[in-house]
Design a protein around this motif. Sequence first.
Motif, PDB file in Angstrom:
ATOM      1  N   PRO A 148      13.808  -1.455  54.093  1.00  0.00           N
ATOM      2  CA  PRO A 148      13.917  -2.747  54.750  1.00  0.00           C
ATOM      3  C   PRO A 148      14.710  -3.229  53.926  1.00  0.00           C
ATOM      4  N   ILE A 149      15.481  -4.720  54.242  1.00  0.00           N
ATOM      5  CA  ILE A 149      16.373  -6.041  53.434  1.00  0.00           C
ATOM      6  C   ILE A 149      14.848  -5.948  51.996  1.00  0.00           C
ATOM      7  N   PHE A 150      13.674  -6.406  52.432  1.00  0.00           N
ATOM      8  CA  PHE A 150      13.093  -6.833  51.513  1.00  0.00           C
ATOM      9  C   PHE A 150      11.213  -6.937  51.935  1.00  0.00           C
ATOM     10  N   ILE A 151      10.624  -7.008  51.010  1.00  0.00           N
ATOM     11  CA  ILE A 151       9.024  -6.224  51.196  1.00  0.00           C
ATOM     12  C   ILE A 151       8.664  -7.649  50.689  1.00  0.00           C
ATOM     13  N   THR A 152       7.789  -7.816  51.996  1.00  0.00           N
ATOM     14  CA  THR A 152       6.097  -8.960  51.265  1.00  0.00           C
ATOM     15  C   THR A 152       5.020  -8.239  51.013  1.00  0.00           C
ATOM     16  N   LEU A 153       4.736  -8.387  50.134  1.00  0.00           N
ATOM     17  CA  LEU A 153       3.652  -7.917  49.161  1.00  0.00           C
ATOM     18  C   LEU A 153       2.332  -8.958  49.716  1.00  0.00           C
ATOM     19  N   SER A 154       1.095  -8.532  49.570  1.00  0.00           N
ATOM     20  CA  SER A 154      -0.438  -8.760  49.868  1.00  0.00           C
ATOM     21  C   SER A 154      -0.055  -9.908  49.001  1.00  0.00           C
ATOM     22  N   ASP A 155      -0.219 -10.662  47.924  1.00  0.00           N
ATOM     23  CA  ASP A 155      -0.022 -11.308  47.939  1.00  0.00           C
ATOM     24  C   ASP A 155       0.960 -12.300  47.906  1.00  0.00           C
ATOM     25  N   GLY A 156       2.465 -12.231  48.864  1.00  0.00           N
ATOM     26  CA  GLY A 156       3.222 -12.908  49.424  1.00  0.00           C
ATOM     27  C   GLY A 156       4.696 -12.605  48.199  1.00  0.00           C
ATOM     28  N   THR A 157       4.493 -12.432  47.870  1.00  0.00           N
ATOM     29  CA  THR A 157       5.823 -12.089  46.832  1.00  0.00           C
ATOM     30  C   THR A 157       7.159 -10.989  47.710  1.00  0.00           C
ATOM     31  N   ILE A 158       8.397 -11.624  47.012  1.00  0.00           N
ATOM     32  CA  ILE A 158       9.124 -11.157  48.041  1.00  0.00           C
ATOM     33  C   ILE A 158       9.764 -10.054  47.030  1.00  0.00           C
ATOM     34  N   ARG A 159       9.879  -8.464  47.398  1.00  0.00           N
ATOM     35  CA  ARG A 159      10.672  -8.058  46.774  1.00  0.00           C
ATOM     36  C   ARG A 159      11.740  -7.309  47.154  1.00  0.00           C
ATOM     37  N   ASN A 160      13.028  -7.309  46.586  1.00  0.00           N
ATOM     38  CA  ASN A 160      13.981  -5.837  46.649  1.00  0.00           C
ATOM     39  C   ASN A 160      14.405  -4.903  46.268  1.00  0.00           C
ATOM     40  N   VAL A 161      14.306  -4.082  46.501  1.00  0.00           N
ATOM     41  CA  VAL A 161      14.635  -2.502  46.121  1.00  0.00           C
ATOM     42  C   VAL A 161      16.361  -2.499  46.134  1.00  0.00           C
ATOM     43  N   TYR A 162      16.402  -1.083  44.256  1.00  0.00           N
ATOM     44  CA  TYR A 162      18.072  -1.794  44.334  1.00  0.00           C
ATOM     45  C   TYR A 162      18.195  -0.092  43.956  1.00  0.00           C
ATOM     46  N   ASN A 163      19.039   0.771  44.151  1.00  0.00           N
ATOM     47  CA  ASN A 163      19.260   2.451  43.402  1.00  0.00           C
ATOM     48  C   ASN A 163      20.342   1.207  42.425  1.00  0.00           C
ATOM     49  N   VAL A 164      20.129   1.716  41.561  1.00  0.00           N
ATOM     50  CA  VAL A 164      21.111   1.593  40.112  1.00  0.00           C
ATOM     51  C   VAL A 164      21.357   2.960  39.128  1.00  0.00           C
ATOM     52  N   ARG A 165      22.475   3.290  39.043  1.00  0.00           N
ATOM     53  CA  ARG A 165      23.098   3.996  38.088  1.00  0.00           C
ATOM     54  C   ARG A 165      23.891   3.623  37.491  1.00  0.00           C
ATOM     55  N   LEU A 166      23.201   4.669  35.709  1.00  0.00           N
ATOM     56  CA  LEU A 166      23.845   3.814  35.035  1.00  0.00           C
ATOM     57  C   LEU A 166      24.631   5.080  34.200  1.00  0.00           C
ATOM     58  N   ARG A 167      25.768   4.970  33.599  1.00  0.00           N
ATOM     59  CA  ARG A 167      26.702   5.824  32.519  1.00  0.00           C
ATOM     60  C   ARG A 167      26.937   5.788  31.639  1.00  0.00           C
ATOM     61  N   ASN A 168      25.972   6.825  30.969  1.00  0.00           N
ATOM     62  CA  ASN A 168      26.716   6.630  29.129  1.00  0.00           C
ATOM     63  C   ASN A 168      27.450   7.228  28.721  1.00  0.00           C
ATOM     64  N   LYS A 169      28.460   6.820  28.282  1.00  0.00           N
ATOM     65  CA  LYS A 169      30.041   7.545  28.323  1.00  0.00           C
ATOM     66  C   LYS A 169      29.969   8.514  26.433  1.00  0.00           C
ATOM     67  N   HIS A 170      28.664   7.554  25.539  1.00  0.00           N
ATOM     68  CA  HIS A 170      28.429   7.945  24.464  1.00  0.00           C
ATOM     69  C   HIS A 170      28.124   9.372  24.720  1.00  0.00           C
ATOM     70  N   GLY A 171      28.316  10.017  23.484  1.00  0.00           N
ATOM     71  CA  GLY A 171      28.143  11.326  22.887  1.00  0.00           C
ATOM     72  C   GLY A 171      26.866  11.545  21.845  1.00  0.00           C
ATOM     73  N   GLU A 172      26.264  10.484  22.435  1.00  0.00           N
ATOM     74  CA  GLU A 172      25.040  10.668  21.952  1.00  0.00           C
ATOM     75  C   GLU A 172      23.471   9.848  22.608  1.00  0.00           C
ATOM     76  N   PRO A 173      22.560  10.093  23.300  1.00  0.00           N
ATOM     77  CA  PRO A 173      21.856   9.574  23.993  1.00  0.00           C
ATOM     78  C   PRO A 173      21.504   7.742  23.469  1.00  0.00           C
ATOM     79  N   ARG A 174      20.902   6.966  24.438  1.00  0.00           N
ATOM     80  CA  ARG A 174      21.405   5.812  24.556  1.00  0.00           C
ATOM     81  C   ARG A 174      20.282   4.467  25.016  1.00  0.00           C
ATOM     82  N   ASP A 175      19.559   3.604  24.172  1.00  0.00           N
ATOM     83  CA  ASP A 175      18.999   3.061  25.439  1.00  0.00           C
ATOM     84  C   ASP A 175      19.294   1.397  26.137  1.00  0.00           C
TER      85      ASP A 175
END
Length: 254
Positions: A148-175
């Motif tokens: 769905p486009i949004f979710i209503t939690l039990s306490d009334g909080t409205i939540r949206n969900v996103y699929n995020v892709r992070l691309r690290n182009k460094h030659g080492e792991p990064r935070d």
Amino acid sequence: APDPAAPAPIPVAAETAAEASLDPVAARIAAGEPGDCIDCMACVNVCPMGIDIRNGQQLECITCALCIDACDEIMDKIGKPRGLIDYVALSDIPVEQAGGETPSLWKHILRPRTIIYTALWSAFGIALILALFLRPNLEMTVAPVRNPIFITLSDGTIRNVYNVRLRNKHGEPRDFRVVLDGSPELAVVIEGADGDTVTVPADAQAQLRVYVSAPPGSAVAESDNTDIVLVAEDVVDGTTFDVATTFNGTGVRE
């Protein structure tokens, strides 16, 4: 009896002379000077296509130059000049057959067309190198979940969900930290992560599921949609990459 109406046969000598007047090569043959070729068949034996390059340009030729090397080796052994078989421009063939002086290689290379082509390909190469050095070392894409486009939690909080892709182009792991820019009432939670920081391996892409929540009764929760900006920040050097998206609330949509 011979037919009196038939044309008289041309003598062999006259026929050879007629050919010689039209073809300088035939003239040398008629004079007993067949050229430097000694019929060693080296050029034919080394040809991977099995053609006889002495018959001139042929469709099957792959320009591997093995016949040139073989012929030059034979010419060295018999004391003749190299180049009996060689590359030549089609426009130079009549000149060479007539015994004239063909233009030098540099005159064929340094022409307006070749100079323009060289300049264009050099510009493309420089542009690609600049793009390689100027490219960002961090990329992010954000795709809101629509069902769905949004979710209503039990306490009334409205939540949206996103699929995020992070691309690290460094030659080492990064935070990287994933936060919201300019939306203090919204909370960000990354599935499976401890806090708002994720580690992306070197030259790799991480797929994240990000939850953005609005407290019950807030203006963002009760509006139909609100523009938000997700920001990914490199913890090491502070480089950021932001993507604009929308937060869907419970408001009526037209």
